[in-house]
Design a protein around this motif. Structure first.
Motif: not given
Lengths: 213, 181
Positions: A81, A150-154, A211-213
């Motif tokens: 994450a 989704r709160y992380g940045a995988p 999980l795209r950000w």
């Protein structure tokens, strides 16, 4: 908007940052596992001989394997994450211990059980119901973990999703062994492995999409 | 790595509420990222004129995902991870190949100042896609350099509402860009 202007807006944004990935994922896992546990007790329930089964080595191998897998995959998911954090060699070695234990237990079982008995133990009482239930019980945990991620940045969304799927599968299997009457390592090596492969695969596909950000 | 410790210090100060440090940190990162991103885009056969757009993407991500930096670790690999992800993401949307040599990002160090070029400005992030309320707030604060308090007065909103609109606007800018093909 020029970059200098964008930076001005970013620096002016004083809304608090999100929760740390470890915290978000822990809360997600607890919530998801609670849902799975409620479903388990509503529709499945404990095996009647659970307390006597816990005295047998063949049963106790299962919580050891799955407990180790839960720890390893949980650490992996938290690391995945965060950008720029490697999984780490120690973690991969620890992960390799799980199949090693499984294969060792399988070898001992195959040596001690007559060949004619192998297929009977593989099939168990009803292997397909076990597989289906374990996969289904993993879904609330997987959904919650993906939400937490989704709160992380995988930076590797599919891999992070796969890790979440593995963790969800391990937690679900850990719950389900308190019901399943089949303790043979032959049964475990085949069907728990299948369950973990399925949940990991679902996690990878879902991760790549969500999980795209 | 000198830049790493410097930025780590600035980011820690920023977390503790030092807004000047944060502003400086982002500006220095932007300068350091520009040549690295340009090289990455060039090598992958993408249009280097889009560099500034990707730099802005990375800066927004650094801001919105700052809680994913573990402040006991060096900040360099964290920024490099975000930069690499955002470049690959851009290339993926263009349908280009998505392999990037990692060593390009192993060390992002404060570089010689490289200014935005005129052509870069043409392709930088547009505010037009935001809902009107958020657009007005972001425009006043970013482009006109108006404070939160004065923005609230100008738009006849509460300061809290301005803060929320700004935060949501930045989130929308990040999202819109990562989802549009």
């Amino acid at each position: 908007m020029k970059t200098d202007e964008l930076i001005r807006a970013l620096a002016a944004d004083r809304e608090p940052a999100g929760p740390k990935p470890g915290v978000a994922l822990l809360l997600a896992a607890v919530a998801g596992f609670a849902v799975s546990t409620i479903c388990f007790f509503l529709w499945i329930g404990l095996r009647p001989d659970l307390s006597s089964a816990m005295h047998s080595v063949r049963f106790m191998v299962k919580p050891v394997e799955l407990g180790l897998l839960v720890i390893v995959s949980a650490i992996a998911v938290v690391r995945l994450a965060r950008p720029g954090v490697p999984l780490g060699g120690v973690l991969l070695v620890a992960a390799a211990a799980v199949p090693a234990i499984m294969v060792a237990a399988l070898a001992v079982e195959l040596m001690n059980v007559p060949r004619a008995e192998w297929l009977v133990r593989l099939a168990g009482v009803h292997w397909y119901i076990c597989v289906m239930n374990m996969v289904l019980l993993a879904m609330p945990v997987l959904a919650a973990l993906l939400f937490g991620l989704r709160y992380g940045a995988p930076t590797q969304p599919a891999l992070a999703g796969a890790g979440a799927g593995l963790l969800a599968g391990a937690l679900s299997a850990g719950l389900y062994i308190s019901h399943c009457p089949d303790d043979s390592p032959i049964f475990v090596a085949a069907w728990v492995t299948l369950v973990l492969a399925v949940t990991t695969g679902i996690g990878a596909v879902a991760g790549a999409r969500l999980l795209r950000w | 790595m000198k830049g790493d410790t410097e930025w780590s210090e600035l980011m820690r100060a920023a977390k503790a509420g030092d807004h000047t440090a944060y502003d400086r940190c982002l500006r220095e990162m932007a300068q350091a990222l520009r040549p690295v991103v340009r090289r990455g885009m060039y090598r992958a056969g993408a249009n280097p004129a889009e560099t500034e757009d990707v730099v802005q993407d990375i800066l927004i991500a650094v801001h919105l995902k700052r809680h994913t930096w573990d402040d006991t670790r060096p900040i360099g690999p964290w920024i490099a991870g975000i930069a690499r992800y955002k470049i690959i993401d851009t290339l993926r949307k263009r349908g280009a190949r998505t392999e990037l040599p990692i060593d390009d990002f192993a060390e992002i160090i404060p570089a010689e100042a490289e200014q935005e070029t005129v052509s870069d400005r043409d392709v930088t992030r547009s505010l037009d896609t935001l809902p009107e309320g958020q657009r007005n707030v972001v425009r006043l604060i970013a482009i006109d350099g108006v404070s939160i308090t004065d923005t609230a007065k100008t738009l006849n909103m509460s300061e809290g509402a301005v803060r929320v609109a700004l935060h949501r606007g930045l989130g929308a800018l990040a999202k819109r860009h990562s989802q549009n093909p």
